[in-house]
Design an enzyme around this catalytic site. Structure first.
Site, PDB file in Angstrom:
ATOM      1  N   ARG A   1       0.842  -1.195   0.000  1.00  0.00           N
ATOM      2  CA  ARG A   1       0.000   0.000   0.000  1.00  0.00           C
ATOM      3  C   ARG A   1       0.875   1.241   0.000  1.00  0.00           C
ATOM      4  O   ARG A   1       1.844   1.320   0.745  1.00  0.00           O
ATOM      5  CB  ARG A   1      -0.930  -0.003   1.222  1.00  0.00           C
ATOM      6  CG  ARG A   1      -1.987  -1.085   1.091  1.00  0.00           C
ATOM      7  CD  ARG A   1      -3.007  -1.084   2.197  1.00  0.00           C
ATOM      8  NE  ARG A   1      -3.743  -2.347   2.153  1.00  0.00           N
ATOM      9  CZ  ARG A   1      -4.533  -2.806   3.108  1.00  0.00           C
ATOM     10  NH1 ARG A   1      -4.716  -2.085   4.190  1.00  0.00           N
ATOM     11  NH2 ARG A   1      -5.136  -3.971   2.978  1.00  0.00           N
TER      12      ARG A   1
ATOM     13  N   GLN B   1       0.264 -10.657   5.133  1.00  0.00           N
ATOM     14  CA  GLN B   1      -0.946 -11.029   5.857  1.00  0.00           C
ATOM     15  C   GLN B   1      -1.028 -12.537   5.964  1.00  0.00           C
ATOM     16  O   GLN B   1      -0.720 -13.237   5.005  1.00  0.00           O
ATOM     17  CB  GLN B   1      -2.193 -10.546   5.106  1.00  0.00           C
ATOM     18  CG  GLN B   1      -2.455  -9.070   5.235  1.00  0.00           C
ATOM     19  CD  GLN B   1      -3.721  -8.673   4.510  1.00  0.00           C
ATOM     20  OE1 GLN B   1      -4.078  -9.254   3.489  1.00  0.00           O
ATOM     21  NE2 GLN B   1      -4.409  -7.678   5.025  1.00  0.00           N
TER      22      GLN B   1
ATOM     23  N   ASP C   1      -3.492 -14.434   5.577  1.00  0.00           N
ATOM     24  CA  ASP C   1      -4.855 -14.220   5.103  1.00  0.00           C
ATOM     25  C   ASP C   1      -5.578 -15.535   4.848  1.00  0.00           C
ATOM     26  O   ASP C   1      -4.944 -16.554   4.549  1.00  0.00           O
ATOM     27  CB  ASP C   1      -4.802 -13.409   3.803  1.00  0.00           C
ATOM     28  CG  ASP C   1      -6.017 -12.514   3.647  1.00  0.00           C
ATOM     29  OD1 ASP C   1      -6.901 -12.567   4.513  1.00  0.00           O
ATOM     30  OD2 ASP C   1      -6.061 -11.764   2.662  1.00  0.00           O
TER      31      ASP C   1
ATOM     32  N   HIS D   1      -9.652 -16.898   3.233  1.00  0.00           N
ATOM     33  CA  HIS D   1     -11.019 -16.606   2.816  1.00  0.00           C
ATOM     34  C   HIS D   1     -11.809 -17.895   2.749  1.00  0.00           C
ATOM     35  O   HIS D   1     -11.314 -18.901   2.251  1.00  0.00           O
ATOM     36  CB  HIS D   1     -11.018 -15.895   1.460  1.00  0.00           C
ATOM     37  CG  HIS D   1     -10.407 -14.535   1.526  1.00  0.00           C
ATOM     38  ND1 HIS D   1      -9.137 -14.274   1.081  1.00  0.00           N
ATOM     39  CD2 HIS D   1     -10.891 -13.375   2.052  1.00  0.00           C
ATOM     40  CE1 HIS D   1      -8.862 -12.995   1.305  1.00  0.00           C
ATOM     41  NE2 HIS D   1      -9.898 -12.430   1.898  1.00  0.00           N
TER      42      HIS D   1
ATOM     43  N   LYS E   1     -19.156  -7.907  11.539  1.00  0.00           N
ATOM     44  CA  LYS E   1     -17.822  -8.405  11.896  1.00  0.00           C
ATOM     45  C   LYS E   1     -17.757  -8.751  13.371  1.00  0.00           C
ATOM     46  O   LYS E   1     -18.511  -8.213  14.176  1.00  0.00           O
ATOM     47  CB  LYS E   1     -16.766  -7.291  11.719  1.00  0.00           C
ATOM     48  CG  LYS E   1     -16.595  -6.734  10.372  1.00  0.00           C
ATOM     49  CD  LYS E   1     -15.406  -5.764  10.342  1.00  0.00           C
ATOM     50  CE  LYS E   1     -15.722  -4.418  10.951  1.00  0.00           C
ATOM     51  NZ  LYS E   1     -14.599  -3.492  10.964  1.00  0.00           N
TER      52      LYS E   1
ATOM     53  N   HIS F   1     -13.726 -13.129   5.442  1.00  0.00           N
ATOM     54  CA  HIS F   1     -12.312 -12.742   5.540  1.00  0.00           C
ATOM     55  C   HIS F   1     -11.831 -13.113   6.941  1.00  0.00           C
ATOM     56  O   HIS F   1     -12.480 -12.746   7.916  1.00  0.00           O
ATOM     57  CB  HIS F   1     -12.125 -11.236   5.358  1.00  0.00           C
ATOM     58  CG  HIS F   1     -12.750 -10.680   4.112  1.00  0.00           C
ATOM     59  ND1 HIS F   1     -12.062 -10.548   2.934  1.00  0.00           N
ATOM     60  CD2 HIS F   1     -13.998 -10.211   3.868  1.00  0.00           C
ATOM     61  CE1 HIS F   1     -12.861 -10.011   2.020  1.00  0.00           C
ATOM     62  NE2 HIS F   1     -14.038  -9.799   2.563  1.00  0.00           N
TER      63      HIS F   1
END
Ligand SMILES: [Zn+2]
Ligand SMILES: [Zn+2]
Length: 581
Positions: free
Chosen positions: A305, A323, A325, A327, A410, A456
């Site tokens: 980023r 991350q 991460d 999903h 969330k 997520h």
């Protein structure tokens, strides 16, 4: 008892009163309460004695404040006309500007007086009895543009700390001093975990061998918890065609944060700022039967980023971060079970670091249902699932109306570290938007196409940020299982090197991470280095040890443990490390 905010703002008045007496002619501007204290912005260019204070003058200003405080009885407010206000502040261009603004907004002009000091203020003050002359302290001076605009004049901002009691001020100062000692920006490089290079650029941490060991250990730990719950690893490239983010909406929404790339053929690509859009395309590779769902993809991978340079800080805010991460692609009816699995991973992971979690239920703002995507019925269902999870887990959650993302509710987790600071860590997010944008479906029991949802589920979030938190939380004294070097083996003299090598081999065979120091550095220095690097255990080998066929084990945390045979040491350390004690 007055509110802390009112107390803090009242000290700002007190500061301005004291500064006004010590620096006659000074222009005072604004003085709000802030976290942990207050500030007041002054323009000292108009003082009649030509003095500008520095931090060296804090004691005399504080003493003046204490003296003035004794004479104060309370804050008296009164409404005045514009003309009266202008007359009172006729020499202060900043106050005149503020008065114009108040008039423009059609608000009342109010003045507050305490003792001999009167300020333009909209109110919100403490009772004088709640202002304790030992519970505040001036902390620093900084430059600040008038109204935060760099086109305006630079003013002098004097910051102060203020609490309800002297004890609270002292414990805050203690915490700050301790936090400074533990600052990951200092400790990380000192422990040789990461570094930065001017050639590579700010916000782009480089991981040393030791730091990389820690990253991998953390990642493996998360993965071990995920693999028990049927997650599968996937991999993706770090760039993508613009089209992916046009479809996901990120191209427009995160314009400024994207690192964009132009290919030699003139096509636009971008570095990935997140992994979700890529992962949707792994799901989209075929048509799925409901029987094959959920699909759970895990992927530890770097995101990029384009943060502004001024925002970058150590590992907390970076331009490239990994991350952990994951999903989950599933049907709405699977959401509860899948959230539950991630909940369990989070609750097996964080306690191993001694971090206590607080959960927040981030739901829709009931006042503005139209802001949210996905339809009321699906939202109700999703929020009910989350409520059921909290009830099943007997969790006391902070209620967060309006904290949901526009695409789904969330569960957000906050961790409290050893200094009592709170950090936002894991989140579990339901997403009803991306499956819509990417047209993700499965074929249901009736043979119809059904829109799926996605979840997520990063556990650490960014490994960099997580490391910044635990470096400071542990002060670098990592538990054995996480320490890049677990044992330092120190022969007392050169003729003990051979025995040390044998010991090293036995430990390495058992999978322990060791550092054998057979250099000609003195014994004392080797011991000191082990301490400085905060290595959990040292093994010392000298004449007596070799004679007795033992080694001497010392612990960073518990001091000398004693003479043991090597097998006993291996068994003991393996047990401690394998169980992540
Ligand atoms: Zn005020
Ligand atoms: Zn995601």
């Amino acid at each position: 008892m007055s509110s802390l905010e009112h107390i803090r703002h009242s000290y700002a008045h007190l500061l301005a009163a004291a500064v006004g007496e010590l620096y006659p002619g000074v222009h005072n501007t604004i003085g709000p309460a802030i976290e942990n204290g207050f500030y007041y912005d002054f323009d000292f260019s108009s003082t009649t004695n030509g003095k500008i204070p520095s931090e060296k003058d804090f004691v005399s200003i504080e003493n003046k404040m204490r003296g003035i405080l004794k004479s104060w009885k309370g804050f008296e407010g009164k409404e005045v006309t514009e003309a009266e206000a202008r007359e009172l502040f006729k020499n202060n261009p900043y106050k005149l500007e503020l008065i114009s603004d108040i008039v423009k907004k059609g608000e009342k002009i109010t003045l507050y007086t305490s003792g001999n000091f009167t300020d333009l203020c909209r109110g919100g003050h403490a009772e004088i009895k709640d202002m304790n002359s030992g519970a505040f302290k001036l902390s620093r001076i900084a430059g600040a543009y008038w109204r935060g605009d760099e086109k305006n004049k630079m003013l002098t901002r004097v910051y102060g700390l203020a609490f309800a009691s002297k004890q609270e001020l002292e414990s805050y100062e203690l915490m700050i001093a301790e936090a400074k000692k533990r600052d990951h920006k200092v400790l990380g490089p000192a422990l040789d975990l990461f570094t930065f290079s001017d050639l590579v650029g700010t916000g782009l941490p480089l991981w040393t061998p030791r730091g990389t060991i820690m990253r991998n250990l953390l990642d493996q730990f998360v993965w071990s918890l995920r693999s028990l719950r049927d997650y599968e690893r996937v991999e993706i490239p770090h760039i993508t065609k613009k089209d992916l983010y046009m479809t996901s909406g990120h191209w427009e929404k995160y314009q400024d944060d994207l690192f964009k790339i132009k290919t030699r053929e003139g096509h636009e690509f971008a570095m990935k700022p997140m992994n979700c859009p890529h992962h949707t395309q792994i799901y989209a590779r075929k048509q799925w039967s409901y029987k094959e769902l959920p699909q759970r993809y895990a992927n530890t991978t770097t995101c990029y980023r384009d943060e502004q340079s001024g925002e970058l800080s150590g590992l907390s805010r970076v331009r490239a971060f990994a991350q952990d991460d994951a999903h989950v692609f599933c049907r709405m009816q699977d959401v509860k079970a899948e959230f539950m699995k991630i909940w369990d991973i989070i609750h097996e992971f964080y306690p191993k670091f001694g971090l206590n979690l607080q959960v927040r239920f981030s739901r829709r703002d009931p006042q503005t249902p139209e802001k949210y995507l996905g339809g009321t019925e699906r939202w109700d269902m999703a929020e009910n699932f989350l409520k059921e999870i909290l009830a099943d887990k007997k969790a006391v959650a902070i209620d967060g109306p309006g904290e949901a993302a526009f695409y789904g509710p969330k569960l957000d987790f906050m961790a409290k570290d050893s200094l009592g600071r709170e950090w936002q860590v894991a989140t579990i997010q339901l997403d009803m938007n991306m499956p819509e944008r990417f047209n993700l479906e499965c074929v249901n029991e009736k043979g119809e196409k059904e829109r799926i949802v996605m979840i997520h589920a990063a556990i650490m979030g960014s490994i960099e940020r997580f490391l910044s938190i635990i470096i400071e939380h542990f002060g670098g004294n990592f538990p054995l299982w996480l320490s890049p070097v677990q044992v330092k083996i120190i022969p007392v003299r050169e003729n003990h090197n051979e025995a040390a090598q044998k010991t090293a081999l036995a430990l390495e065979k058992a999978g322990l991470r060791i550092d054998l120091d057979t250099s000609d550095t003195g014994f004392g220095k080797k011991v000191r280095e082990a301490k400085d690097m905060k290595i959990p255990y040292s093994i010392i080998i000298g004449d007596k040890d070799i004679e007795a066929g033992v080694v001497t084990l010392e612990s960073r945390d518990k001091g000398k443990i004693g003479a043991l045979d090597v097998d006993a040491v291996v068994a003991m350390l393996k047990e401690e490390s394998d169980n992540k004690k």
